[in-house]
Design a protein around this motif. Structure first.
Motif, PDB file in Angstrom:
ATOM      1  N   ALA A 115       0.834   7.930   2.222  1.00  9.41           N
ATOM      2  CA  ALA A 115       1.091   6.166   1.949  1.00  9.41           C
ATOM      3  C   ALA A 115       0.566   6.112   3.486  1.00  9.41           C
ATOM      4  CB  ALA A 115       2.006   6.395   1.949  1.00  9.41           C
ATOM      5  N   LEU A 116       0.592   7.391   4.193  1.00  4.80           N
ATOM      6  CA  LEU A 116       0.993   7.537   5.428  1.00  4.80           C
ATOM      7  C   LEU A 116      -0.901   7.093   6.298  1.00  4.80           C
ATOM      8  CD1 LEU A 116       2.861  10.310   7.277  1.00  4.80           C
ATOM      9  CD2 LEU A 116       3.426   7.260   7.351  1.00  4.80           C
ATOM     10  N   ALA A 117      -1.524   7.321   5.712  1.00  9.77           N
ATOM     11  CA  ALA A 117      -2.861   7.559   5.992  1.00  9.77           C
ATOM     12  C   ALA A 117      -3.374   5.622   5.275  1.00  9.77           C
ATOM     13  CB  ALA A 117      -3.627   8.060   4.783  1.00  9.77           C
ATOM     14  N   LEU A 118      -2.437   5.276   4.787  1.00 13.30           N
ATOM     15  CA  LEU A 118      -3.269   4.450   3.918  1.00 13.30           C
ATOM     16  C   LEU A 118      -2.448   2.829   4.866  1.00 13.30           C
ATOM     17  CD1 LEU A 118      -2.784   3.742  -0.012  1.00 13.30           C
ATOM     18  CD2 LEU A 118      -4.997   4.391   1.006  1.00 13.30           C
ATOM     19  N   CYS A 119      -1.257   3.046   5.184  1.00 13.13           N
ATOM     20  CA  CYS A 119      -0.945   2.416   6.395  1.00 13.13           C
ATOM     21  C   CYS A 119      -1.405   2.609   7.280  1.00 13.13           C
ATOM     22  CB  CYS A 119       0.806   2.460   6.222  1.00 13.13           C
ATOM     23  SG  CYS A 119       1.536   2.531   4.986  1.00 13.13           S
ATOM     24  N   LEU A 120      -2.475   3.585   7.625  1.00 13.07           N
ATOM     25  CA  LEU A 120      -3.113   3.883   9.267  1.00 13.07           C
ATOM     26  C   LEU A 120      -3.903   3.084   8.747  1.00 13.07           C
ATOM     27  CD1 LEU A 120      -3.711   4.588  11.777  1.00 13.07           C
ATOM     28  CD2 LEU A 120      -4.759   6.989  10.792  1.00 13.07           C
TER      29      LEU A 120
ATOM     30  N   THR B 116       1.263  -1.453  -0.413  1.00 10.36           N
ATOM     31  CA  THR B 116       0.019  -0.065  -0.144  1.00 10.36           C
ATOM     32  C   THR B 116       1.092   0.985   0.224  1.00 10.36           C
ATOM     33  OG1 THR B 116      -1.856  -1.205   1.286  1.00 10.36           O
ATOM     34  CG2 THR B 116      -1.851   0.918   1.357  1.00 10.36           C
ATOM     35  N   ALA B 117       1.550   1.040   0.606  1.00 14.03           N
ATOM     36  CA  ALA B 117       2.874   2.317   0.736  1.00 14.03           C
ATOM     37  C   ALA B 117       3.764   2.884  -0.293  1.00 14.03           C
ATOM     38  CB  ALA B 117       3.574   2.099   1.823  1.00 14.03           C
TER      39      ALA B 117
ATOM     40  N   SER C 174       1.729   1.989  15.066  1.00 14.22           N
ATOM     41  CA  SER C 174       2.509   1.325  13.866  1.00 14.22           C
ATOM     42  C   SER C 174       2.626   2.167  12.701  1.00 14.22           C
ATOM     43  CB  SER C 174       1.503   0.158  12.961  1.00 14.22           C
ATOM     44  OG  SER C 174       0.728   1.299  12.160  1.00 14.22           O
ATOM     45  N   ILE C 175       2.041   3.584  13.099  1.00 18.86           N
ATOM     46  CA  ILE C 175       2.841   5.015  11.613  1.00 18.86           C
ATOM     47  C   ILE C 175       3.603   5.257  12.562  1.00 18.86           C
ATOM     48  CG2 ILE C 175       1.206   4.229  10.374  1.00 18.86           C
ATOM     49  CD1 ILE C 175      -0.080   7.399  11.625  1.00 18.86           C
TER      50      ILE C 175
END
Length: 901
Positions: free
Chosen positions: A752-757, A367-368, A773-774
């Motif tokens: 990327a941060l939003a998707l990882c979250l 995802t990132a 995790s982020i």
């Protein structure tokens, strides 16, 4: 049929049953993997892309460049070479005579000489056969004086004749192209260097319009290098200017290749050292080879284009992720073995426990990387897609198949007995396996892919298949597989567990310190500039870089990298042309140090006005136009623009066919000169004006140029009724590309941060854990870019990809620790105990993985090609930062957001 294990424990989970079945059918799984690898060899070897991915976004500056290339196709191919004599003075018999002989050798060369372009130089009244320099003029003048050329003259005669010619034409003469360092003394001119422009017939060569573009073909560059070699004679240094970017890239990549190989070698040896197992090293080695084939094969199959980042950076970057998958999967299996389980039950238990974290890491990492699809730049988009493909392949091959194969081998082959001979054999085998893998990767990626494929098969057979069959035959009939791996192999685990636990139990100290450091780093991180300097990509001693240095030294503010003003509109309208002329006058009046100047101000080519200027200077031209069209040319207001549309159309029409003659046999402008200056087509008529950007390697100079020229272009467009008028050129294109890369980074990072979250929160079923995790990701990005700023690095197409890799590494490390912590917290109910056990197990795997990758990339940092050296250094630093953030800060966060049960 697949055979289930009859020893399934009571109430097994679905995942347990899956891995139990895979464990019992590892041989069939290997056949499937081998078949897939063999099938992917076909696109890998036969479907290699023949087009390059664009490193450019969309925009007016690129549109103008493309329209210029499509419209103004020149019949002349210029090769720009700067020649400098070692004595510092070319006005001697030895120096100038040698240069003249080199020019004559070029003209008489059976291959190069036949491609030279014939023209006439109005300034010197000389016929030109491919090249005209001070050497030609001095030789001709000496012969006019009754001396048999330069070779028969004395040094004083050459100096006096050369000085007289320079005094007559002027030191800034376009015909002379003297070095900016030339000086006039009482004895005469001292000229250390000249700029030579060799003109070749583009129609005969078939090159078409060419531009300096990384990722293009090399045919033109090879021709230009042949021209350059002609002038590399005794006493002379000759360097082409921006003539061989792709050849230089290939050569630098070949030089960097061994360092990439040593990176892989170091990583593999660290894996073998960490697990103290030849079988682990050999199996991971073979999986690396399959990973390269899968990545390249799938990329070719889905039509990804050739690209520096995809071809070189992605395979190297995937070493980290592949190693991480392998360390966690094999490490968890080894934990089960250390607790006394045999190989088969151990691999089932270990894979069942770790797979959720591996899959979550795979999804988060992918995802990132796919967040890069927001960039709008084809090369960066391909990076995201290629990285996601490589991640999936790395998970399947190194995170799943590799540990299953290792368990199968250890269930079939007994643990070697300790002893010097046994240790020596394992060390010899380990170095051999790693060395053969390194050679295979270099062949696959850099040299000959088909030979690399053959060598990869030989490596697989030599380092894995044959040793396994030999060992199994030797121990046939023996009971193996129930001897557990010694817990002593994990003797580093307790110290790591205690350290992680100690930090985790002091969140009131650790977290404020981490926040303060990150806040300070963020101040520097946001100041990292987006810059391009060729020395960031190529070594400073390459001909390409030296040529640009020579350009700065010897051309200085007299010229520079071209900046082009492209104008569309009704250019047959005298009123419209008057507006364009006023804009050109505004450019000449600019006081901008970044623009090259002549005696009258900023130096600007005349575009369409060059045809008018030549016409008024040509005695026969008005009569030719009248004879062919019946139109008489007039200029009643003295602005050098014909008085009517009819006159302009008649003049351009004739000039584009016959040129503008100087006399009956020699032209002022050839038809090619006219057609590359203006194309009349009603309201879609086009012309182009050229300037020079001084010190174009400095983004400040390029930005200053754009800031000065853009308002004038907008004013001309308004005067022409809103037509398309745009400043372009390679320097401004580079500036626009860098700005787009920077914008893409600013967009893709938060995405990327939003998707990882989102992914972390959904799969961990907890927003708290998702947020936790982020945190390491944000810290690592801030720390990394702060180091880049302090160390003088800039954002470019390559360093921008490190941000995506840092997100992937950061989320990967964090997820493994969080998943293990939750598992142990559920089992023990104690935060302190859970974090200690997590540190001993997952923490050890993280340390081993990070150190292995960091050492490997640290070796890459020693590569002579700055592109790879910077990537290796920054990646190694980033991996260690991710490790620190995960083991020093994340445990304190986990303890702070949870409670004992």
């Amino acid at each position: 049929m697949l055979k289930p294990n009859p020893e399934i424990p009571t109430n097994p989970t679905r995942m347990h049953r899956v891995f139990d079945t895979l464990s019992q059918n590892t041989g069939r799984l290997l056949l499937v993997v081998g078949a897939i690898t063999a099938l992917l060899l076909v696109p890998f070897l036969t479907m290699a892309p023949d087009t390059s991915a664009s490193t450019e976004p969309t925009g007016d500056v690129f549109t103008a460049r493309d329209r210029i290339d499509d419209t103004f196709i020149s019949s002349v191919h210029p090769t720009f070479v700067i020649v400098e004599h070692e004595s510092g003075q070319i006005l001697t018999v030895e120096a100038l005579g040698g240069l003249f002989e080199a020019q004559e050798a070029l003209r008489s060369d059976p291959e190069l000489g036949t491609t030279l372009f014939q023209t006439f130089d109005v300034e010197t009244r000389q016929d030109v056969n491919g090249i005209l320099s001070l050497a030609d003029l001095v030789d001709a003048e000496l012969r006019a004086q009754g001396i048999d050329g330069i070779a028969a003259a004395t040094d004083d005669q050459v100096l006096a004749t050369g000085t007289a010619i320079i005094d007559e034409l002027g030191e800034r003469s376009d015909a002379l192209q003297l070095s900016a360092l030339s000086t006039r003394t009482d004895d005469g001119w001292v000229v250390p260097a000249l700029s030579l422009i060799v003109l070749s017939d583009n129609d005969a060569l078939g090159f078409g319009n060419t531009s300096v573009n990384l990722g293009g073909g090399t045919e033109v560059e090879e021709f230009d290098r042949e021209i350059q070699e002609v002038f590399r004679i005794d006493g002379w240094q000759a360097n082409g200017v921006a003539i061989d970017v792709n050849l230089t890239s290939q050569e630098q990549g070949a030089v960097a290749g061994p360092f990439i190989g040593f990176t892989i070698l170091a990583v593999l040896l660290m894996i073998g050292l960490t697990f103290r197992s030849y079988w682990v090293l050999a199996t991971v080695s073979v999986s690396f080879l399959a990973l390269i084939i899968w990545l390249k094969g799938i990329s070719n199959l889905i039509g990804l284009k050739d690209d520096l980042v995809l071809s070189l950076i992605v395979p190297v970057a995937m070493i980290s992720f592949g190693v991480d998958f392998a360390f966690h999967a094999i490490g968890r299996y080894r934990e089960e073995r250390a607790e006394g389980r045999p190989a088969s039950p151990g691999i089932v238990a270990g894979m069942t426990a770790v797979t959720s974290a591996l899959v979550l890491a795979l999804i988060s990492d992918s995802t990132a990387f796919l967040a890069n699809l927001t960039s709008g730049i084809e090369s960066i988009n391909q990076f995201g897609i290629g990285a996601a493909i490589a991640l999936a392949a790395a998970y399947l091959l190194l995170g799943m198949v590799t540990p299953l194969v290792i368990a199968r081998i250890e269930a079939s082959v007994p643990t070697p007995t300790p002893g010097r001979r046994s240790t020596a054999l394992r060390l010899f085998g380990a170095f051999g396996a790693a060395g053969m893998t390194m050679a295979s990767v270099l062949l696959l990626v850099f040299i000959l892919p088909w030979l690399g494929a053959v060598f990869a098969v030989l490596t697989t057979v030599a380092v894995l298949v044959v040793p396994f069959l030999v060992q199994r035959r030797r121990t046939e009939g023996e009971r193996v597989g129930n001897v557990p791996v010694s817990a002593d192999e994990n003797r580093l685990a307790p110290p790591i567990g205690r350290m992680v636990s100690a930090l985790a139990n002091r969140p009131r100290i650790v977290l404020p310190v981490a926040v303060a450091i990150t806040a300070a780093a963020a101040v520097f991180a946001v100041q990292v500039p987006a810059e391009f300097d060729v020395e960031d990509f190529f070594s400073s001693d390459t001909d390409f870089v030296v040529g640009l240095d020579q350009l700065d030294t010897h051309v200085g503010d007299r010229g520079g990298e071209p900046a082009l003003l492209y104008v569309e509109g009704d250019l047959a309208d005298p009123g419209a042309l008057a507006s364009v002329a006023a804009g050109i006058d505004d450019i000449r009046a600019l006081d901008v140090p970044s623009l090259a100047r002549d005696e009258a101000g900023v130096a600007v080519s005349r575009g369409i006005f060059s045809v008018f200027d030549a016409t008024w200077d040509s005695a026969p031209m008005p009569g030719i136009v009248l004879e062919q069209t019946g139109v008489e040319l007039t200029d009643t207001n003295g602005d050098d623009i014909p008085d009517s549309r009819e006159q302009i159309e008649a003049l351009i029409g004739v000039a584009s066919t016959v040129g503008v003659p100087f006399d009956a046999t020699r032209p002022i402008l050839t038809p090619d000169d006219v057609n590359t200056a203006v194309q009349l087509n009603g309201a879609d008529s086009r012309t182009v004006f050229e300037m020079g950007v001084v010190d174009s390697r400095s983004q400040e100079s390029v930005a200053a140029t754009a800031d000065a020229l853009d308002p004038i272009a907008e004013s001309i467009a308004d005067d022409l009724g809103g037509t398309f008028v745009q400043v372009t050129g390679s320097a401004l294109i580079r500036e626009a590309s860098l700005n787009a890369t920077n914008r893409a980074l600013q967009v893709s990072l938060p995405v990327a941060l939003a998707l990882c979250l989102l992914v972390g929160s959904v799969f961990l079923r907890s927003i708290r854990y998702g947020l936790a995790s982020i945190v390491p990701i944000m810290m690592v990005v801030a720390w990394l870019y702060a180091v880049m700023y302090l160390a003088g690095f800039a954002i470019n197409l390559v360093t921008a990809t490190i941000a995506a890799v840092s997100i992937g590494i950061g989320i990967d490390f964090a997820i493994h620790l969080i998943a293990r912590y939750r598992e142990e917290l559920d089992r023990t109910g104690s935060r302190s105990e859970a974090i200690r056990i997590s540190g001993e197990g997952t923490g050890l795997a993280l340390v081993a993985s990070a150190i292995s990758s960091a050492i490997g990339f640290g070796i890459l940092a020693l590569a002579p090609m700055p592109l790879f050296a910077a990537y290796g250094l920054l990646t190694a630093l980033m991996i260690m930062m991710a490790l620190v953030a995960t083991l020093a800060v994340l445990p304190a966060i986990l303890v702070a957001i949870t409670s004992d049960r």
